[in-house]
Design a protein around this motif. Structure first.
Motif, PDB file in Angstrom:
ATOM      1  N   THR A  23      39.584  37.238  34.783  1.00 49.97           N
ATOM      2  CA  THR A  23      40.095  37.010  36.138  1.00 49.97           C
ATOM      3  C   THR A  23      41.527  37.518  36.308  1.00 49.97           C
ATOM      4  OG1 THR A  23      38.676  35.061  36.342  1.00 49.97           O
ATOM      5  CG2 THR A  23      40.474  35.275  37.926  1.00 49.97           C
ATOM      6  N   VAL A  26      41.765  41.457  35.939  1.00 49.22           N
ATOM      7  CA  VAL A  26      41.320  42.180  37.133  1.00 49.22           C
ATOM      8  C   VAL A  26      42.290  41.935  38.286  1.00 49.22           C
ATOM      9  CG1 VAL A  26      39.445  42.428  38.807  1.00 49.22           C
ATOM     10  CG2 VAL A  26      38.925  42.145  36.375  1.00 49.22           C
ATOM     11  N   SER A  40      37.602  46.377  44.383  1.00 49.66           N
ATOM     12  CA  SER A  40      38.011  45.418  43.349  1.00 49.66           C
ATOM     13  C   SER A  40      36.821  45.008  42.494  1.00 49.66           C
ATOM     14  CB  SER A  40      38.632  44.171  43.986  1.00 49.66           C
ATOM     15  OG  SER A  40      39.840  44.472  44.646  1.00 49.66           O
ATOM     16  N   ALA A  41      35.684  44.766  43.148  1.00 44.02           N
ATOM     17  CA  ALA A  41      34.491  44.352  42.413  1.00 44.02           C
ATOM     18  C   ALA A  41      34.018  45.460  41.480  1.00 44.02           C
ATOM     19  CB  ALA A  41      33.380  43.966  43.387  1.00 44.02           C
ATOM     20  N   GLY A  44      36.661  45.815  38.700  1.00 41.33           N
ATOM     21  CA  GLY A  44      36.637  44.635  37.843  1.00 41.33           C
ATOM     22  C   GLY A  44      35.413  44.584  36.949  1.00 41.33           C
ATOM     23  N   ARG A  45      34.243  44.908  37.500  1.00 42.11           N
ATOM     24  CA  ARG A  45      33.040  44.941  36.674  1.00 42.11           C
ATOM     25  C   ARG A  45      33.174  45.981  35.569  1.00 42.11           C
ATOM     26  NH1 ARG A  45      27.986  44.730  41.070  1.00 42.11           N
ATOM     27  NH2 ARG A  45      28.659  42.851  42.185  1.00 42.11           N
ATOM     28  N   THR A  48      35.665  44.803  32.895  1.00 48.23           N
ATOM     29  CA  THR A  48      35.115  43.711  32.095  1.00 48.23           C
ATOM     30  C   THR A  48      34.132  44.234  31.056  1.00 48.23           C
ATOM     31  OG1 THR A  48      35.396  42.153  33.922  1.00 48.23           O
ATOM     32  CG2 THR A  48      33.827  41.552  32.208  1.00 48.23           C
ATOM     33  N   VAL A 162      32.474  39.810  39.818  1.00 47.62           N
ATOM     34  CA  VAL A 162      33.814  39.561  40.364  1.00 47.62           C
ATOM     35  C   VAL A 162      33.654  38.883  41.720  1.00 47.62           C
ATOM     36  CG1 VAL A 162      35.989  40.607  41.143  1.00 47.62           C
ATOM     37  CG2 VAL A 162      34.741  41.619  39.214  1.00 47.62           C
ATOM     38  N   ILE A 170      41.852  38.040  43.523  1.00 48.10           N
ATOM     39  CA  ILE A 170      40.670  37.835  42.686  1.00 48.10           C
ATOM     40  C   ILE A 170      40.515  36.341  42.377  1.00 48.10           C
ATOM     41  CG2 ILE A 170      39.526  38.453  40.534  1.00 48.10           C
ATOM     42  CD1 ILE A 170      39.985  40.787  42.521  1.00 48.10           C
ATOM     43  N   SER A 173      36.384  36.448  37.602  1.00 49.93           N
ATOM     44  CA  SER A 173      35.824  37.667  37.029  1.00 49.93           C
ATOM     45  C   SER A 173      35.474  37.409  35.570  1.00 49.93           C
ATOM     46  CB  SER A 173      36.825  38.828  37.131  1.00 49.93           C
ATOM     47  OG  SER A 173      36.297  39.999  36.538  1.00 49.93           O
ATOM     48  N   SER A 203      29.872  35.585  37.755  1.00 52.70           N
ATOM     49  CA  SER A 203      31.114  35.264  38.468  1.00 52.70           C
ATOM     50  C   SER A 203      31.128  33.806  38.906  1.00 52.70           C
ATOM     51  CB  SER A 203      31.297  36.200  39.673  1.00 52.70           C
ATOM     52  OG  SER A 203      30.118  36.274  40.442  1.00 52.70           O
TER      53      SER A 203
END
Length: 292
Positions: A23, A26, A40-41, A44-45, A48, A162, A170, A173, A203
């Motif tokens: 979290t 991201v 962002s998603a 972030g994915r 991760t 995310v 965020i 995440s 998430s």
């Protein structure tokens, strides 16, 4: 709560597993790149999954992941190493769409499905190992699953997710990777497949406060998991003023002299962290003295 990941075995060593909280990591990328929710998603994915893939490496080894599915977000580029450090950016951070039919951020639409996911592993040899697979989903979890299963020849399941707040920050995440080692019993495979169908989204598990250890218990069953170790995870860029300075010096005397005459300065920005580096006329003249 600080981000970290765990490495584990399950079912008496028949299954290898990783899970991570990302979290804050991201969130740092979102702050640096001002990404909109769908971007962002996607970023972030990707970060991760990448940091968990990095945890499979050793020492100074590192990897670079490049994803381009032909969608409006452009290229997603992520670097990760064996120390839990990761950095990344997207070509078009201001990418966002309405929620998809499932009420989730429409990562597939942003990423696209006509392109490739490529992983370059630097393990200290002259040339990195590069594996590349077609994008099969655009949702990224499925695409990393396809990459590991196809390129690494390890049957795997990757879950990444995310959640973005209304103000673009965020909220949660995290992710997991489950890998079936050679000889895994069929009953165990069936048990894991059944669990994957009914567990909450990754998430949501992070949002509810489930630790990486708890997440693996959800996926693999309480009592089946043996955690081997854990590692802190953080956004970490390798850029520095010295590195940029060396890069400018590498351009040669004529180029530096042109910068002095034309602009009276030099300015550079790191794509990965958005840090700006400014070199004054005096700085550039000092570089010329060093070259002399």
């Amino acid at each position: 709560m600080n981000d970290y990941l765990v490495r584990a075995l399950a079912y008496d060593g028949q299954v290898r597993a990783y899970a991570a909280w990302t979290t804050e990591t991201v969130a740092e990328a979102q702050r640096r790149h001002y990404t909109w929710p769908t971007a962002s998603a996607a970023l972030g994915r990707s970060m991760t999954a990448s940091v968990m893939l990095g945890a499979m490496m050793k020492g100074e080894e590192k990897l670079t992941i490049r994803i381009n599915g032909g969608g409006p977000i452009g290229t997603i580029l992520v670097d990760a190493n064996a120390k839990g450090e990761v950095r990344g950016y997207v070509s078009n951070p201001l990418t966002h769409f309405d929620l998809n039919e499932q009420g989730k951020l429409d990562v597939k639409r942003a990423v696209g499905t006509e392109g490739t996911l490529a992983v370059s592993r630097d393990i200290g040899l002259l040339q990195p190992f590069v594996g590349q697979v077609p994008i099969v989903s655009g949702e990224l979890g499925e695409d990393f699953t396809h990459y590991i299963t196809t390129s690494e020849q390890i049957p795997s399941s990757v879950g990444v997710g995310v959640i973005v707040n209304p103000d673009n920050t965020i909220q949660a995440s995290g992710g997991f990777i489950i890998q079936l080692l050679p000889g895994t019993e069929e009953s165990i495979i069936e048990d894991i497949e059944a669990r994957l169908k009914v567990i909450p989204t990754i998430s949501n598990m992070v949002r509810q406060g489930l630790s990486p250890e708890d997440i693996l218990d959800e996926v693999l069953g309480n009592g089946n998991v043996k955690v081997l170790d854990e590692m802190p995870v953080k956004f970490q860029c390798q850029c520095s003023r010295d590195r940029i300075s060396n890069a400018i010096q590498g351009l040669g005397v004529a180029e530096i002299e042109d910068m002095i005459v034309t602009d009276g300065k030099a300015e550079a920005q790191c794509h990965f962290c958005n840090e700006n580096y400014l070199f004054s006329k005096e700085n550039l003249e000092d570089m010329l003295k060093t070259e002399a």
